[in-house]
Design a protein around this motif. Structure first.
Motif, PDB file in Angstrom:
ATOM      1  N   ILE A 161       8.070 -22.257  -2.224  1.00 50.15           N
ATOM      2  CA  ILE A 161       7.754 -22.140  -0.793  1.00 50.15           C
ATOM      3  C   ILE A 161       8.779 -21.248  -0.101  1.00 50.15           C
ATOM      4  CG2 ILE A 161       7.617 -23.425   1.384  1.00 50.15           C
ATOM      5  CD1 ILE A 161       6.523 -25.793  -0.240  1.00 50.15           C
ATOM      6  N   ARG A 162      10.061 -21.439  -0.463  1.00 48.48           N
ATOM      7  CA  ARG A 162      11.114 -20.604   0.115  1.00 48.48           C
ATOM      8  C   ARG A 162      10.871 -19.131  -0.210  1.00 48.48           C
ATOM      9  NH1 ARG A 162      16.165 -23.093   1.435  1.00 48.48           N
ATOM     10  NH2 ARG A 162      16.137 -25.348   1.133  1.00 48.48           N
ATOM     11  N   ARG A 163      10.562 -18.844  -1.482  1.00 47.96           N
ATOM     12  CA  ARG A 163      10.321 -17.453  -1.885  1.00 47.96           C
ATOM     13  C   ARG A 163       9.124 -16.875  -1.148  1.00 47.96           C
ATOM     14  NH1 ARG A 163      10.839 -19.272  -7.214  1.00 47.96           N
ATOM     15  NH2 ARG A 163       8.646 -18.789  -7.538  1.00 47.96           N
ATOM     16  N   SER A 164       8.076 -17.686  -0.986  1.00 45.95           N
ATOM     17  CA  SER A 164       6.880 -17.214  -0.287  1.00 45.95           C
ATOM     18  C   SER A 164       7.189 -16.883   1.169  1.00 45.95           C
ATOM     19  CB  SER A 164       5.769 -18.270  -0.360  1.00 45.95           C
ATOM     20  OG  SER A 164       5.376 -18.492  -1.700  1.00 45.95           O
ATOM     21  N   ILE A 165       7.992 -17.740   1.806  1.00 45.90           N
ATOM     22  CA  ILE A 165       8.365 -17.496   3.206  1.00 45.90           C
ATOM     23  C   ILE A 165       9.156 -16.199   3.321  1.00 45.90           C
ATOM     24  CG2 ILE A 165       9.806 -18.341   5.116  1.00 45.90           C
ATOM     25  CD1 ILE A 165       9.045 -21.194   4.256  1.00 45.90           C
ATOM     26  N   VAL A 166      10.120 -16.008   2.406  1.00 44.96           N
ATOM     27  CA  VAL A 166      10.922 -14.782   2.429  1.00 44.96           C
ATOM     28  C   VAL A 166      10.055 -13.564   2.146  1.00 44.96           C
ATOM     29  CG1 VAL A 166      12.797 -13.529   1.269  1.00 44.96           C
ATOM     30  CG2 VAL A 166      13.063 -15.951   1.828  1.00 44.96           C
ATOM     31  N   ASP A 167       9.115 -13.686   1.194  1.00 47.94           N
ATOM     32  CA  ASP A 167       8.198 -12.586   0.894  1.00 47.94           C
ATOM     33  C   ASP A 167       7.370 -12.219   2.119  1.00 47.94           C
ATOM     34  OD1 ASP A 167       9.055 -12.360  -1.681  1.00 47.94           O
ATOM     35  OD2 ASP A 167       7.446 -13.555  -2.559  1.00 47.94           O
ATOM     36  N   ILE A 168       6.916 -13.227   2.851  1.00 45.68           N
ATOM     37  CA  ILE A 168       6.121 -12.974   4.061  1.00 45.68           C
ATOM     38  C   ILE A 168       6.972 -12.246   5.103  1.00 45.68           C
ATOM     39  CG2 ILE A 168       4.999 -14.083   6.041  1.00 45.68           C
ATOM     40  CD1 ILE A 168       4.044 -16.268   4.100  1.00 45.68           C
ATOM     41  N   ILE A 169       8.208 -12.736   5.295  1.00 44.42           N
ATOM     42  CA  ILE A 169       9.101 -12.123   6.294  1.00 44.42           C
ATOM     43  C   ILE A 169       9.388 -10.666   5.953  1.00 44.42           C
ATOM     44  CG2 ILE A 169      11.434 -12.166   7.272  1.00 44.42           C
ATOM     45  CD1 ILE A 169      11.367 -15.226   6.949  1.00 44.42           C
ATOM     46  N   THR A 170       9.772 -10.420   4.688  1.00 43.92           N
ATOM     47  CA  THR A 170      10.098  -9.045   4.288  1.00 43.92           C
ATOM     48  C   THR A 170       8.858  -8.143   4.316  1.00 43.92           C
ATOM     49  OG1 THR A 170       9.838  -9.722   1.959  1.00 43.92           O
ATOM     50  CG2 THR A 170      12.064  -9.695   2.869  1.00 43.92           C
ATOM     51  N   SER A 171       7.706  -8.690   3.960  1.00 40.96           N
ATOM     52  CA  SER A 171       6.470  -7.895   3.993  1.00 40.96           C
ATOM     53  C   SER A 171       6.089  -7.544   5.426  1.00 40.96           C
ATOM     54  CB  SER A 171       5.325  -8.660   3.318  1.00 40.96           C
ATOM     55  OG  SER A 171       5.592  -8.889   1.948  1.00 40.96           O
ATOM     56  N   VAL A 172       6.237  -8.512   6.334  1.00 40.40           N
ATOM     57  CA  VAL A 172       5.930  -8.255   7.747  1.00 40.40           C
ATOM     58  C   VAL A 172       6.846  -7.167   8.296  1.00 40.40           C
ATOM     59  CG1 VAL A 172       6.062  -9.246  10.076  1.00 40.40           C
ATOM     60  CG2 VAL A 172       4.923 -10.507   8.248  1.00 40.40           C
ATOM     61  N   VAL A 173       8.138  -7.257   7.943  1.00 43.98           N
ATOM     62  CA  VAL A 173       9.093  -6.247   8.408  1.00 43.98           C
ATOM     63  C   VAL A 173       8.752  -4.885   7.818  1.00 43.98           C
ATOM     64  CG1 VAL A 173      11.509  -5.510   8.308  1.00 43.98           C
ATOM     65  CG2 VAL A 173      10.951  -7.894   8.791  1.00 43.98           C
ATOM     66  N   ASN A 174       8.406  -4.873   6.528  1.00 42.50           N
ATOM     67  CA  ASN A 174       8.089  -3.616   5.849  1.00 42.50           C
ATOM     68  C   ASN A 174       6.829  -2.971   6.424  1.00 42.50           C
ATOM     69  OD1 ASN A 174       7.946  -1.518   4.039  1.00 42.50           O
ATOM     70  ND2 ASN A 174       7.273  -2.753   2.328  1.00 42.50           N
ATOM     71  N   ILE A 175       5.728  -3.721   6.419  1.00 45.91           N
ATOM     72  CA  ILE A 175       4.464  -3.183   6.933  1.00 45.91           C
ATOM     73  C   ILE A 175       4.565  -2.912   8.437  1.00 45.91           C
ATOM     74  CG2 ILE A 175       1.996  -3.620   7.238  1.00 45.91           C
ATOM     75  CD1 ILE A 175       2.870  -3.124   4.349  1.00 45.91           C
ATOM     76  N   GLY A 176       5.241  -3.826   9.153  1.00 46.06           N
ATOM     77  CA  GLY A 176       5.419  -3.635  10.587  1.00 46.06           C
ATOM     78  C   GLY A 176       6.168  -2.360  10.900  1.00 46.06           C
ATOM     79  N   SER A 177       7.193  -2.053  10.101  1.00 41.94           N
ATOM     80  CA  SER A 177       7.968  -0.828  10.310  1.00 41.94           C
ATOM     81  C   SER A 177       7.097   0.410  10.108  1.00 41.94           C
ATOM     82  CB  SER A 177       9.158  -0.790   9.339  1.00 41.94           C
ATOM     83  OG  SER A 177      10.024  -1.872   9.572  1.00 41.94           O
ATOM     84  N   GLN A 178       6.266   0.377   9.071  1.00 43.63           N
ATOM     85  CA  GLN A 178       5.367   1.515   8.827  1.00 43.63           C
ATOM     86  C   GLN A 178       4.381   1.697   9.977  1.00 43.63           C
ATOM     87  OE1 GLN A 178       3.697   1.701   4.788  1.00 43.63           O
ATOM     88  NE2 GLN A 178       5.192   0.176   4.156  1.00 43.63           N
TER      89      GLN A 178
END
Length: 262
Positions: free
Chosen positions: A230-247
């Motif tokens: 669950i922790r890894r999934s939350i971190v993956d979501i956060i980093t993905s949002v930041v990554n896609i959001g930045s693009q």
């Protein structure tokens, strides 16, 4: 590492130069994609064809340069590793015989094989990767600055954000790994106590207790691993949002500047 890079400065420098040239060509080809889109929208087939050929030529040259760069980089890497091995062997031959015999031969072979491979993977290869990615980042930021200082400033801010977010999440993930480690310890305690008490449990016809202990330990392991997932999934979501959001932010600003005629 600096000592060995300095000893092979010419070959290392040539490899770095080719890496930077390659980064420039690839970024330059990427910027021409915007002109290609403009020609497509304007239905200018001649300009579209010319740009298409230019982009292909830039990438073709990039592939040729990559071939020579790979050869020079690998040659420089192997020369550096040879020097390191020679220095190790020199140090071994200068050791007193009594000190040398304190360790098995495999111990010294590990220096020449495993340790040198580690230096190659974590040292030399990492150095060239840093040069490559630094070139990509620098030329990409220059390209953005030439389009608009606003894009440049935004990109710098987003790059910092993308770098910081995983660092901020590192402790959160580390806690999950620590929980798994503690769960493994508890699991071993349960199984060890059960298996070491096998004879006593056998005498009292209570071997089923071993199964109960293993089940209890397995439940603890399951809980810790699920929480970590669950922790890894939350971190993956956060980093993905930041990554896609930045693009999307860069794309949004680019679109805004385009509609403004910039």
């Amino acid at each position: 590492m600096y000592k060995y890079l300095k000893q092979h400065l010419f070959s290392v420098g040539c490899a770095c130069l080719l890496l930077l040239i390659n980064s420039f060509l690839q970024v330059f080809a990427a910027t021409k994609m915007a002109n290609l889109a403009n020609a497509l929208i304007a239905k200018n087939i001649n300009l579209f064809g010319q740009l298409l050929m230019l982009i292909f030529l830039l990438w073709f040259i990039s592939f040729i340069i990559s071939f020579f760069e790979s050869y020079i980089e690998e040659s420089a890497t192997q020369d550096i590793l040879t020097d390191i091995r020679n220095d190790i062997v020199t140090a071994l031959t200068e050791m007193p015989e009594s000190d040398f015999q304190n360790n098995p031969v495999d111990y010294y072979e590990s220096y020449l094989q495993n340790d040198v491979n580690l230096i190659q993977r974590e040292g030399v290869n990492t150095f060239f990767r840093i040069v490559r990615f630094s070139g990509n980042a620098i030329f990409a930021l220059i390209a953005l600055y030439l389009y608009s200082p606003i894009l440049f400033i935004t990109a710098i801010f987003l790059v910092v954000l993308i770098v910081l977010v995983p660092r901020l999440c590192k402790k959160y993930l580390s806690n999950g790994v620590e929980e798994i480690s503690k769960a493994n310890e508890k699991f071993l305690k349960y199984t060890s106590s059960g298996l070491h008490g096998y004879e006593t449990l056998f005498v009292f016809n209570a071997l089923s207790e071993i199964k109960k202990l293993v089940d209890t330990g397995s439940s603890i392991l399951k809980k810790a691993n699920v929480h970590n997932a669950i922790r890894r999934s939350i971190v993956d979501i956060i980093t993905s949002v930041v990554n896609i959001g930045s693009q999307l932010i860069i794309l949004g600003i680019t679109g805004f500047l385009h509609f403004k005629g910039v």
